[in-house]
Design a protein around this motif. Structure first.
Motif, PDB file in Angstrom:
ATOM      1  N   LYS A  40      78.640   4.725  62.983  1.00  0.00           N
ATOM      2  CA  LYS A  40      79.557   5.856  62.278  1.00  0.00           C
ATOM      3  C   LYS A  40      80.519   6.248  62.770  1.00  0.00           C
ATOM      4  O   LYS A  40      80.848   6.377  61.554  1.00  0.00           O
ATOM      5  CB  LYS A  40      78.212   7.028  62.279  1.00  0.00           C
ATOM      6  N   ILE A  41      80.794   6.966  64.209  1.00  0.00           N
ATOM      7  CA  ILE A  41      82.364   7.216  64.632  1.00  0.00           C
ATOM      8  C   ILE A  41      82.881   6.414  64.510  1.00  0.00           C
ATOM      9  O   ILE A  41      84.333   5.957  64.785  1.00  0.00           O
ATOM     10  CB  ILE A  41      82.330   8.189  66.043  1.00  0.00           C
ATOM     11  N   ARG A  42      82.619   4.408  64.427  1.00  0.00           N
ATOM     12  CA  ARG A  42      83.817   3.642  65.386  1.00  0.00           C
ATOM     13  C   ARG A  42      84.120   3.296  66.437  1.00  0.00           C
ATOM     14  O   ARG A  42      85.283   3.666  66.665  1.00  0.00           O
ATOM     15  CB  ARG A  42      84.635   3.549  64.023  1.00  0.00           C
ATOM     16  N   TYR A  43      83.357   4.326  67.262  1.00  0.00           N
ATOM     17  CA  TYR A  43      83.547   3.937  68.307  1.00  0.00           C
ATOM     18  C   TYR A  43      84.657   2.571  68.804  1.00  0.00           C
ATOM     19  O   TYR A  43      84.051   1.671  69.156  1.00  0.00           O
ATOM     20  CB  TYR A  43      82.662   4.135  69.220  1.00  0.00           C
ATOM     21  N   PRO A  44      84.850   2.680  69.244  1.00  0.00           N
ATOM     22  CA  PRO A  44      86.109   1.151  69.769  1.00  0.00           C
ATOM     23  C   PRO A  44      85.840   0.721  71.387  1.00  0.00           C
ATOM     24  O   PRO A  44      85.515  -0.393  71.727  1.00  0.00           O
ATOM     25  CB  PRO A  44      87.397   1.530  70.285  1.00  0.00           C
ATOM     26  N   HIS A  45      84.884   1.121  71.634  1.00  0.00           N
ATOM     27  CA  HIS A  45      84.209   0.478  73.106  1.00  0.00           C
ATOM     28  C   HIS A  45      82.491   0.471  72.923  1.00  0.00           C
ATOM     29  O   HIS A  45      81.955   0.258  73.751  1.00  0.00           O
ATOM     30  CB  HIS A  45      84.561   1.357  74.460  1.00  0.00           C
ATOM     31  N   TYR A  46      82.341  -0.033  71.890  1.00  0.00           N
ATOM     32  CA  TYR A  46      80.589   0.375  71.650  1.00  0.00           C
ATOM     33  C   TYR A  46      80.304  -1.187  71.896  1.00  0.00           C
ATOM     34  O   TYR A  46      79.249  -0.982  72.375  1.00  0.00           O
ATOM     35  CB  TYR A  46      80.794  -0.290  70.020  1.00  0.00           C
ATOM     36  N   ALA A  47      80.990  -2.802  71.764  1.00  0.00           N
ATOM     37  CA  ALA A  47      80.382  -3.992  72.536  1.00  0.00           C
ATOM     38  C   ALA A  47      80.163  -4.031  73.486  1.00  0.00           C
ATOM     39  O   ALA A  47      78.793  -4.014  74.592  1.00  0.00           O
ATOM     40  CB  ALA A  47      81.226  -4.326  71.922  1.00  0.00           C
ATOM     41  N   GLU A  48      81.418  -3.171  74.915  1.00  0.00           N
ATOM     42  CA  GLU A  48      80.456  -2.832  75.776  1.00  0.00           C
ATOM     43  C   GLU A  48      79.574  -1.895  76.060  1.00  0.00           C
ATOM     44  O   GLU A  48      78.839  -2.209  77.171  1.00  0.00           O
ATOM     45  CB  GLU A  48      82.238  -2.817  77.052  1.00  0.00           C
ATOM     46  N   HIS A  49      79.494  -1.019  75.865  1.00  0.00           N
ATOM     47  CA  HIS A  49      78.717   0.115  75.375  1.00  0.00           C
ATOM     48  C   HIS A  49      76.917  -0.569  75.610  1.00  0.00           C
ATOM     49  O   HIS A  49      76.195  -0.165  76.318  1.00  0.00           O
ATOM     50  CB  HIS A  49      78.627   1.166  74.980  1.00  0.00           C
ATOM     51  N   LYS A  50      77.019  -1.460  74.720  1.00  0.00           N
ATOM     52  CA  LYS A  50      75.499  -1.543  73.969  1.00  0.00           C
ATOM     53  C   LYS A  50      75.202  -3.084  75.312  1.00  0.00           C
ATOM     54  O   LYS A  50      74.071  -2.734  75.609  1.00  0.00           O
ATOM     55  CB  LYS A  50      75.732  -2.378  73.020  1.00  0.00           C
ATOM     56  N   ILE A  51      76.728  -3.489  75.629  1.00  0.00           N
ATOM     57  CA  ILE A  51      76.223  -4.164  76.825  1.00  0.00           C
ATOM     58  C   ILE A  51      75.321  -3.659  77.585  1.00  0.00           C
ATOM     59  O   ILE A  51      75.097  -3.949  78.832  1.00  0.00           O
ATOM     60  CB  ILE A  51      77.403  -5.404  77.673  1.00  0.00           C
ATOM     61  N   GLU A  52      75.988  -2.549  78.002  1.00  0.00           N
ATOM     62  CA  GLU A  52      75.574  -1.568  79.604  1.00  0.00           C
ATOM     63  C   GLU A  52      73.902  -1.233  79.159  1.00  0.00           C
ATOM     64  O   GLU A  52      73.536  -1.269  80.426  1.00  0.00           O
ATOM     65  CB  GLU A  52      76.659  -0.571  79.830  1.00  0.00           C
ATOM     66  N   HIS A  53      73.923  -0.303  77.898  1.00  0.00           N
ATOM     67  CA  HIS A  53      73.181  -0.242  77.721  1.00  0.00           C
ATOM     68  C   HIS A  53      71.914  -1.787  78.015  1.00  0.00           C
ATOM     69  O   HIS A  53      70.854  -1.398  78.485  1.00  0.00           O
ATOM     70  CB  HIS A  53      72.669   0.390  76.051  1.00  0.00           C
TER      71      HIS A  53
END
Length: 149
Positions: free
Chosen positions: A67-80
């Motif tokens: 929703k906020i277009r977080y620029p580090h979404y992809a790496e954050h998702k991988i960490e999750h």
């Protein structure tokens, strides 16, 4: 030693902060079950709740990131994904240690093994992820309303 919520680890988003508070409470339940040999029988249930709620929380957090277009979404998702995989492995170990060892090993020995080998790893990711990784996200979240629903 229980983990305590502190305002300085707030992300600035109500949903994420409430989830983090509940995750800390679940983690503290896991630690309590390990610290008291008579409560060890509850450990698999508490740990399963921790794993399941972590997964649910990550889904909500990732939705907010989109929703906020977080620029580090992809790496954050991988960490999750890595954290959930790690927790699932720890859960299997909890089941094995509590289930198979209970008849052969003293509860104090089981508690010590779990505390040293499992909980220290879980504590490390919880604190590391909440403080460091989500701390980076907080900078972006604070530019948006606290309630993004």
């Amino acid at each position: 030693m229980p983990v305590v919520w502190m305002p300085k680890i707030s992300t600035g988003n109500d949903q994420i902060d409430q989830d983090h508070k509940y995750l800390i409470a679940l983690f503290n339940s896991v630690e309590l079950a390990i610290s008291k040999p008579e409560n060890l029988k509850f450990l698999p249930v508490f740990f399963r709740q921790l794993v399941d709620y972590t997964r649910e929380h990550f889904d909500r957090e990732e939705t907010i990131q989109l929703k906020i277009r977080y620029p580090h979404y992809a790496e954050h998702k991988i960490e999750h994904q890595q954290i959930v995989e790690h927790l699932e492995k720890l859960y299997l170990e909890v089941q094995q240690v509590v289930g198979s060892s209970a008849a052969k090993t003293a509860p104090e020995e089981i508690s010590a093994k779990l505390n040293n080998e499992i909980i220290s790893l879980a504590r490390e990711w919880i604190l590391d992820h909440l403080i460091k990784t989500d701390g980076k996200m907080a900078v972006f979240l604070r530019k948006h309303p606290q309630d993004l629903s």
